[in-house]
Design an enzyme around this catalytic site. Structure first.
Site, PDB file in Angstrom:
ATOM      1  N   HIS A 157     -21.274 -27.091 -42.655  1.00 31.47           N
ATOM      2  CA  HIS A 157     -22.948 -27.536 -42.166  1.00 31.47           C
ATOM      3  C   HIS A 157     -23.886 -28.039 -43.475  1.00 31.47           C
ATOM      4  CE1 HIS A 157     -22.315 -26.057 -38.119  1.00 31.47           C
ATOM      5  NE2 HIS A 157     -21.890 -25.567 -38.179  1.00 31.47           N
TER       6      HIS A 157
ATOM      7  N   ASP B 157     -30.681 -27.900 -38.987  1.00 36.50           N
ATOM      8  CA  ASP B 157     -28.863 -28.187 -38.084  1.00 36.50           C
ATOM      9  C   ASP B 157     -29.509 -28.205 -37.041  1.00 36.50           C
ATOM     10  OD1 ASP B 157     -26.657 -26.372 -37.347  1.00 36.50           O
ATOM     11  OD2 ASP B 157     -25.758 -26.541 -39.674  1.00 36.50           O
TER      12      ASP B 157
END
Length: 448
Positions: free
Chosen positions: A20, A107
Site C-alpha cells: 500500500h 488509503d
C-alpha cells in the site's frame, strides 16, 4: 513537465503495508514533479530508519508511545486512534507555512480519514491500491446490502466476467476467518458516497467496463497508474529508479549478479509478496515443483518463512536456484534472464509484470489475488493459473507443468506477445498526454 502554479499542499496517508505504501509514494512523486508540495505521513516506529525527505517530498512522523500491536484487529484500532489524535496538529503546523494543506489523499481502507479531512476543512481523496473490478465485487456483494446468492456455481455481476467461487476474494466466502479485515474491505464502499474524489492505481484499458461502471455511480474517479518508478516506463523522472520507502532490505547485488550469469528468458522468478504465508506442505510441493521443472529459479522466501523449506533443499537447489529473503523486484522483472513470474497475484506485482512484459504463472493465495488471477489467465491472457487439489494444495507436478507451459511451449509465445502489448499500453498511459498523465493533471485542477 508543466508546473502547477498554485501553492497547494497535499497530505498523503498510506496504510502501513509495503504493497500500500509503494503506489502512494509513486503517486506523490508524480504530484511533486508538477510543483505540488507533498508530505507523506508515516508512524514514528516505521519511519525512524527512513530519510526525512526524498526529493521535494517530506516525510512527517506521527509520534506514538506504545509499540504497534501485532494482533491485526487491535492494529487497525490503534492506527485509527493514533492518526485521529495527531492529524489536526500536523495539519495546523503545516498550514502555517507558505503552502497550506488543502487535500488529504488517504488509503481507501482507512475510511475514517474522510471524516477527519472534512472536519479539518480539507478535501478527502480515497486512493485505491486495488483493481476497479475488485471494488465492483465488494460493492455488489457487501453482506449489509447484497442479495446476490453464493450457492450457485457462478456469480453474475455488472461490468465483470462470470466469476466462479475460486475467482472471488477470500473475504467473500471465508469472512468468518477474517472478521476484522472483512469489515474493513467492505467499509471501503463508504468512499463512493463520501470522498471528494477516487484514485485508482491502474490504467483505463485494463478494465474499461469496470471503470465505466464506477463513473456511473461516482463521477469523480481518476485512474492514475501504473504507479511504478518512472525509469521503468516513461523515463521522465530521471532520478525515479526505486520506490524509496521500503520496509524490507533487498539482496540486490546477490540477485543481479546471479541473474547476469543466466541466459535470456531462462529464469523463473518466484515471489509471494510481503504478507502471504504458505503452509509447510505447500512449501514442499513448490520447492519440489521448481526443481523438477528443470528451469533456473530465483525464489524470494522471507526470513519468517525459511523454516518451512524442506530439509536439504538449499543444498540441492544450488545448481538450479537462488533463494533470498527479499529482492529488488522491478530490477528482477526487467532483467533479460527472467522469462516467467510465478506470483501470488498481488495487485502491485500484477501491474509490475504487465508493465514490464513478463508472463505469469498465477497461484493466488487470499484477499484480492483470486480475481486478479482470473483476469491474468482469462481476460488479459498474460499467464496461466495453477489448478489446486481438493484440499487446496497445488501439487509439484502441476507446478512444474505450469512453469514449462509458460517457459517452453507454444502457449508461452502467445502469452509473451500479450504481455508485450500490455507493456506498451502501460507506458502510453503514463507518457506525456497519456490517459493517466491527463487524469493526474485533471485531478490537480479539480481538487486544488
Amino acid at each position: 513537465m508543466e508546473k502547477i502554479t498554485n501553492k497547494g499542499h497535499v497530505l498523503v496517508l498510506p496504510f502501513l503495508v509495503q504493497g500500500h505504501i509503494n503506489p502512494m509514494v509513486q503517486f506523490s512523486k508524480r504530484l511533486a514533479s508538477r510543483g505540488v508540495k507533498v508530505t507523506i505521513l508515516i508512524i514514528e516506529s516505521v519511519c525512524k530508519n527512513m530519510p526525512k525527505e526524498f526529493g521535494s517530498i517530506k516525510i512527517e512522523s506521527i509520534p506514538h508511545d506504545n509499540s504497534p500491536p501485532e494482533n491485526i484487529d487491535k492494529y487497525f484500532a490503534w492506527f485509527f486512534t493514533l492518526v485521529s489524535k495527531n492529524l489536526g496538529a500536523i495539519v495546523k503546523k503545516l498550514s502555517h507555512s507558505e503552502y497550506p494543506v488543502k487535500v488529504l489523499v488517504y488509503d481507501a481502507l482507512t475510511t475514517w480519514a474522510i471524516d477527519l479531512a472534512h472536519q479539518l476543512g480539507l478535501k478527502g481523496v480515497a486512493f485505491f491500491t486495488q483493481s476497479c473490478s475488485l471494488s465492483s465485487i465488494y460493492y455488489h456483494m457487501d453482506p449489509q446490502t447484497s442479495e446476490i446468492p453464493l450457492d450457485g456455481s457462478v456469480v453474475y455481476l455488472p461490468s465483470l466476467p462470470l466469476l466462479e467461487k475460486e475467482d472471488l476474494p477470500s473475504f467473500i466466502y471465508e469472512s468468518v476467518l477474517y472478521p476484522a479485515i472483512t469489515e474493513l474491505v467492505f467499509r471501503q464502499n463508504i468512499n463512493f458516497k463520501k470522498a471528494d474524489s477516487l484514485l485508482f492505481n491502474k490504467f483505463d484499458m485494463l478494465e474499461e467496463e469496470a471503470v465505466d461502471w464506477i463513473i456511473r455511480i461516482k463521477c469523480s474517479i481518476k485512474t492514475i497508474g501504473p504507479t511504478i518508478p518512472s525509469m521503468y516506463l516513461d523515463k521522465r523522472l530521471k532520478e525515479d529508479r526505486e520506490y524509496g520507502l521500503s520496509l524490507f532490505k533487498p539482496n540486490d547485488e546477490i540477485c543481479m549478479n546471479w541473474l547476469n550469469s543466466r541466459e535470456i528468458g531462462s529464469v523463473v522468478y518466484v515471489s509471494f509478496g510481503s504478507l502471504a504465508s504458505l503452509g509447510e506442505q505447500q512449501m514442499e510441493e513448490l520447492a519440489t515443483g521448481l526443481m523438477t521443472s528443470n528451469c533456473y529459479f530465483l525464489w524470494v522466501v522471507r526470513a519468517t518463512e525459511e523454516n518451512k523449506l524442506p530439509e536439504e533443499f538449499m543444498s540441492k537447489a544450488k545448481e538450479k536456484g537462488l533463494v533470498v529473503n527479499w529482492c529488488p523486484q522491478l530490477d528482477v522483472l526487467a532483467h533479460r534472464a527472467v522469462g516467467c513470474f510465478f506470483t501470488h497475484c498481488g495487485w502491485n506485482s500484477t501491474l509490475e509484470a504487465l508493465s514490464l512484459g513478463v508472463p505469469m504463472v498465477a497461484m493466488p493465495h487470499w484477499s484480492d489475488q483470486p480475481p486478479n488471477a482470473k483476469f491474468i489467465s482469462d481476460v488479459w491472457q498474460t499467464g496461466i493459473r495453477v489448478k489446486a487439489g481438493e484440499n487446496g494444495i497445488v501439487y509439484r507436478d502441476e507446478i512444474a507443468r505450469s512453469i514449462r507451459e509458460v517457459m517452453e511451449e507454444d502457449k508461452g509465445v502467445m502469452l509473451k506477445e500479450n504481455t508485450i502489448k500490455w507493456k506498451k499500453l502501460a507506458k502510453e498511459a503514463v507518457d506525456e498526454g497519456g490517459s493517466s498523465d491527463k487524469n493526474i493533471e485533471e485531478f490537480l485542477s479539480n481538487i486544488m
